[in-house]
Structure formats: C-alpha cells, structure tokens
Design a protein around this motif. Sequence first.
Motif, PDB file in Angstrom:
ATOM      1  N   LEU A 146       2.715   7.215  10.033  1.00 38.24           N
ATOM      2  CA  LEU A 146       1.539   8.053   9.844  1.00 38.24           C
ATOM      3  C   LEU A 146       1.628   9.383  10.590  1.00 38.24           C
ATOM      4  O   LEU A 146       1.285  10.438  10.040  1.00 38.24           O
ATOM      5  CB  LEU A 146       0.283   7.295  10.276  1.00 38.24           C
ATOM      6  CG  LEU A 146      -1.042   8.002  10.008  1.00 38.24           C
ATOM      7  CD1 LEU A 146      -1.203   8.324   8.530  1.00 38.24           C
ATOM      8  CD2 LEU A 146      -2.212   7.146  10.488  1.00 38.24           C
TER       9      LEU A 146
ATOM     10  N   LEU B 290      -6.910   6.369  11.640  1.00 36.67           N
ATOM     11  CA  LEU B 290      -7.338   7.738  11.341  1.00 36.67           C
ATOM     12  C   LEU B 290      -8.331   8.246  12.375  1.00 36.67           C
ATOM     13  O   LEU B 290      -8.350   9.437  12.696  1.00 36.67           O
ATOM     14  CB  LEU B 290      -7.955   7.796   9.942  1.00 36.67           C
ATOM     15  CG  LEU B 290      -7.012   7.435   8.790  1.00 36.67           C
ATOM     16  CD1 LEU B 290      -7.731   7.577   7.456  1.00 36.67           C
ATOM     17  CD2 LEU B 290      -5.758   8.301   8.810  1.00 36.67           C
TER      18      LEU B 290
ATOM     19  N   SER C  55       5.337   9.557  -2.414  1.00 37.69           N
ATOM     20  CA  SER C  55       4.549   8.440  -1.898  1.00 37.69           C
ATOM     21  C   SER C  55       5.458   7.471  -1.153  1.00 37.69           C
ATOM     22  O   SER C  55       6.466   7.019  -1.698  1.00 37.69           O
ATOM     23  CB  SER C  55       3.847   7.695  -3.042  1.00 37.69           C
ATOM     24  OG  SER C  55       3.047   8.581  -3.802  1.00 37.69           O
TER      25      SER C  55
ATOM     26  N   LEU D 188      -6.854   0.899   8.757  1.00 37.26           N
ATOM     27  CA  LEU D 188      -6.616   2.307   8.440  1.00 37.26           C
ATOM     28  C   LEU D 188      -7.655   3.197   9.110  1.00 37.26           C
ATOM     29  O   LEU D 188      -7.320   4.258   9.657  1.00 37.26           O
ATOM     30  CB  LEU D 188      -6.645   2.504   6.922  1.00 37.26           C
ATOM     31  CG  LEU D 188      -6.436   3.942   6.433  1.00 37.26           C
ATOM     32  CD1 LEU D 188      -5.061   4.452   6.825  1.00 37.26           C
ATOM     33  CD2 LEU D 188      -6.630   4.024   4.929  1.00 37.26           C
TER      34      LEU D 188
ATOM     35  N   CYS E 183       0.863  -1.167   0.000  1.00 35.49           N
ATOM     36  CA  CYS E 183       0.000   0.000   0.000  1.00 35.49           C
ATOM     37  C   CYS E 183       0.908   1.228   0.000  1.00 35.49           C
ATOM     38  O   CYS E 183       2.132   1.096  -0.013  1.00 35.49           O
ATOM     39  CB  CYS E 183      -0.912  -0.008   1.223  1.00 35.49           C
ATOM     40  SG  CYS E 183      -2.130  -1.353   1.222  1.00 35.49           S
TER      41      CYS E 183
ATOM     42  N   VAL F 104       1.137   5.738   1.121  1.00 33.99           N
ATOM     43  CA  VAL F 104       0.578   7.009   1.593  1.00 33.99           C
ATOM     44  C   VAL F 104       1.302   8.102   0.835  1.00 33.99           C
ATOM     45  O   VAL F 104       2.538   8.129   0.813  1.00 33.99           O
ATOM     46  CB  VAL F 104       0.766   7.192   3.109  1.00 33.99           C
ATOM     47  CG1 VAL F 104       0.084   8.482   3.565  1.00 33.99           C
ATOM     48  CG2 VAL F 104       0.225   5.996   3.878  1.00 33.99           C
TER      49      VAL F 104
ATOM     50  N   TYR G 163      -2.204  -2.925   4.330  1.00 40.43           N
ATOM     51  CA  TYR G 163      -3.107  -2.699   5.463  1.00 40.43           C
ATOM     52  C   TYR G 163      -4.552  -2.865   4.985  1.00 40.43           C
ATOM     53  O   TYR G 163      -4.846  -2.730   3.800  1.00 40.43           O
ATOM     54  CB  TYR G 163      -2.907  -1.313   6.078  1.00 40.43           C
ATOM     55  CG  TYR G 163      -3.034  -0.150   5.107  1.00 40.43           C
ATOM     56  CD1 TYR G 163      -4.268   0.252   4.591  1.00 40.43           C
ATOM     57  CD2 TYR G 163      -1.904   0.567   4.715  1.00 40.43           C
ATOM     58  CE1 TYR G 163      -4.377   1.314   3.716  1.00 40.43           C
ATOM     59  CE2 TYR G 163      -2.006   1.640   3.832  1.00 40.43           C
ATOM     60  CZ  TYR G 163      -3.248   2.008   3.347  1.00 40.43           C
ATOM     61  OH  TYR G 163      -3.355   3.063   2.478  1.00 40.43           O
TER      62      TYR G 163
ATOM     63  N   VAL H 239       2.106   1.040   8.278  1.00 42.29           N
ATOM     64  CA  VAL H 239       1.616   2.400   8.074  1.00 42.29           C
ATOM     65  C   VAL H 239       1.602   3.195   9.380  1.00 42.29           C
ATOM     66  O   VAL H 239       1.868   4.400   9.391  1.00 42.29           O
ATOM     67  CB  VAL H 239       0.222   2.383   7.408  1.00 42.29           C
ATOM     68  CG1 VAL H 239      -0.819   1.728   8.315  1.00 42.29           C
ATOM     69  CG2 VAL H 239      -0.204   3.785   6.994  1.00 42.29           C
TER      70      VAL H 239
ATOM     71  N   ARG I 155      -3.114  11.219   0.936  1.00 43.53           N
ATOM     72  CA  ARG I 155      -3.860  10.230   0.167  1.00 43.53           C
ATOM     73  C   ARG I 155      -3.419   8.828   0.556  1.00 43.53           C
ATOM     74  O   ARG I 155      -2.216   8.576   0.733  1.00 43.53           O
ATOM     75  CB  ARG I 155      -3.626  10.423  -1.341  1.00 43.53           C
ATOM     76  CG  ARG I 155      -3.837  11.842  -1.824  1.00 43.53           C
ATOM     77  CD  ARG I 155      -5.304  12.228  -1.836  1.00 43.53           C
ATOM     78  NE  ARG I 155      -5.473  13.631  -2.178  1.00 43.53           N
ATOM     79  CZ  ARG I 155      -6.621  14.275  -2.175  1.00 43.53           C
ATOM     80  NH1 ARG I 155      -7.715  13.629  -1.846  1.00 43.53           N
ATOM     81  NH2 ARG I 155      -6.680  15.548  -2.499  1.00 43.53           N
ATOM     82  N   PHE I 156      -4.378   7.925   0.648  1.00 38.46           N
ATOM     83  CA  PHE I 156      -4.097   6.551   1.051  1.00 38.46           C
ATOM     84  C   PHE I 156      -4.400   5.625  -0.121  1.00 38.46           C
ATOM     85  O   PHE I 156      -5.521   5.594  -0.626  1.00 38.46           O
ATOM     86  CB  PHE I 156      -4.925   6.182   2.275  1.00 38.46           C
ATOM     87  CG  PHE I 156      -4.608   7.027   3.474  1.00 38.46           C
ATOM     88  CD1 PHE I 156      -3.573   6.682   4.323  1.00 38.46           C
ATOM     89  CD2 PHE I 156      -5.311   8.192   3.719  1.00 38.46           C
ATOM     90  CE1 PHE I 156      -3.252   7.465   5.422  1.00 38.46           C
ATOM     91  CE2 PHE I 156      -5.004   8.994   4.810  1.00 38.46           C
ATOM     92  CZ  PHE I 156      -3.972   8.629   5.665  1.00 38.46           C
ATOM     93  N   HIS I 157      -3.385   4.874  -0.535  1.00 36.07           N
ATOM     94  CA  HIS I 157      -3.501   3.973  -1.674  1.00 36.07           C
ATOM     95  C   HIS I 157      -3.534   2.543  -1.132  1.00 36.07           C
ATOM     96  O   HIS I 157      -2.491   1.927  -0.911  1.00 36.07           O
ATOM     97  CB  HIS I 157      -2.311   4.159  -2.622  1.00 36.07           C
ATOM     98  CG  HIS I 157      -2.076   5.593  -3.019  1.00 36.07           C
ATOM     99  ND1 HIS I 157      -2.444   6.103  -4.247  1.00 36.07           N
ATOM    100  CD2 HIS I 157      -1.522   6.631  -2.331  1.00 36.07           C
ATOM    101  CE1 HIS I 157      -2.112   7.384  -4.313  1.00 36.07           C
ATOM    102  NE2 HIS I 157      -1.551   7.723  -3.160  1.00 36.07           N
ATOM    103  N   GLY I 158      -4.721   2.055  -0.893  1.00 38.69           N
ATOM    104  CA  GLY I 158      -4.881   0.718  -0.326  1.00 38.69           C
ATOM    105  C   GLY I 158      -5.561  -0.224  -1.293  1.00 38.69           C
ATOM    106  O   GLY I 158      -5.392  -0.118  -2.511  1.00 38.69           O
TER     107      GLY I 158
END
Length: 248
Positions: A229, A155, A140, A151, A106, A108, A146, A225, A166-169
């Motif tokens: 974070l 958060l 990134s 996530l 993943c 971020v 995750y 993550v 931005r979260f790329h999951g």
Amino acid sequence: MREILGRRRRLRLRRKEGAARLEAALTFATAWQWPVLPGAGTAPAALRDGRGLGCACPDPDCAVPGAHPFDPGLLAATTDERMVRWWWINRPAAPVILATGGRAPCAVSLPALAGARALVALDRMGMRLGPVVATPTRWSLLVAPYTLERLGELLYSKDWVPSSLRFHGEGGYLVLPPSEIGTGQVRWERPPVPLAAPAPSTPVLRRITKGGGRAEAAAPWLPDVEAVLDALVEASTSAPDGGSRLAY
C-alpha cells in the motif's frame, strides 16, 4: 478474393481469442476457485476521445466500457465449470470479470504510469508480488483478501490517499486477461506464479485457501495489501495528473 481471405483470417483470429478466454475463465474458476462471470463487452461506438470502443451496456456515457458486469449481474459470479463453459461458448468475445473479495483475491488499481513506478519501487524493496493486471489506462495489483474494516484501518493511518487509487474488495470486480475492453487489450504485466514456487524471503505473503483448509495447488501467490500500500500511495501521489481518471 483478398476480401474473402481477410474475412477467414479474422474469423480464425476471433475463434482463437474466444478459445483463449474460455480456457482462462476455466482456469480461474476451477483450478484457482476464483468466481468469474462475463463482462458487458464492447460495441462499435467510439469513445468520446475518439479512441477505443464503446460499451455494449445501455449507458452511452459508461465510464468503464466493456469492463464491468451487466447481464448477468455480479452476484452470478461462479466457480462452476458447466456455467463458465456455457457462458463463454455462447459469448466468446465477453471479457472475463473476477468478483473480488470473500475467498477470492482483492485488488488495488492505479493509473498505468503510477503503476509502473510502483512496481519499480516494490522491486527495489525486494517485495514478492502477485499477479499484476494491465490495461492501457490502469494497472491492478492482486492482493490477498482483506476486509473493509482492515482496509479502513490501513487508510486511516495515512496522511492522505490519492483519489486515483481504487480498492477492489468485497462486492467489487476486476477485468482479467485475456479480455478486450473499450480502451484496448487486458494483459498480465506480472503473470501469476503458482503456490508451488519457492517461498520468497520477503514477509507478509499469504496463500488463498478453500474453506479455510489446504491451499489450492495451482493458485497464485498473493501479497497482503499492507505490504504494497505505501508504495502504491506514493506512486499515485507523484503521478503528473494526479491520476484522477477512473477509466480502466
């Protein structure tokens, strides 16, 4: 004569760049078991701000020119060597797109200035980082896979999370080097480090495994993550413009 020589040089350069993208895509897919597919790529039309290239997709207002799947769609992402080779032999200029989540990494992402600040902060903490992908507008950080539930828990515990983060999951994607997209070149700000590297003293690091078994020998180290974070939220919060732009 000069024009002919110039064309030959450009042709050799394009062939070299195409070979580099094919080699990278094969490494991601076969050595690291990261599912990839070709991105939309760029078109001659300039962006609204007069810089860079437009997207080859039909959307004239594409927010991420060249840096997203189009044809084929994201579900076509694969680790199959023959398919990957066929794609980039036929489309050597296509960006390399990673389908994030599942067993793949993943990520971020945050605005480039905030990303540089975050890396400084994480280095001061002595945190071991995984690969960091940089475009002219965003950086990134690749992290271990995750779930959306995990996530959400992370958060929820924060007072505030900047919209620029931005979260790329699962179901997401990320453009990888050595691609060229509308805003410019995609590069490694921090190159991948093999799993065979000496284990760091910092905690919260995982290895990507295939089928829950032994880790792939050539796959990079990836932090969890939650390990990065806080620094990313802080860096994004302090960005001068709030980092609200989505552009890659």
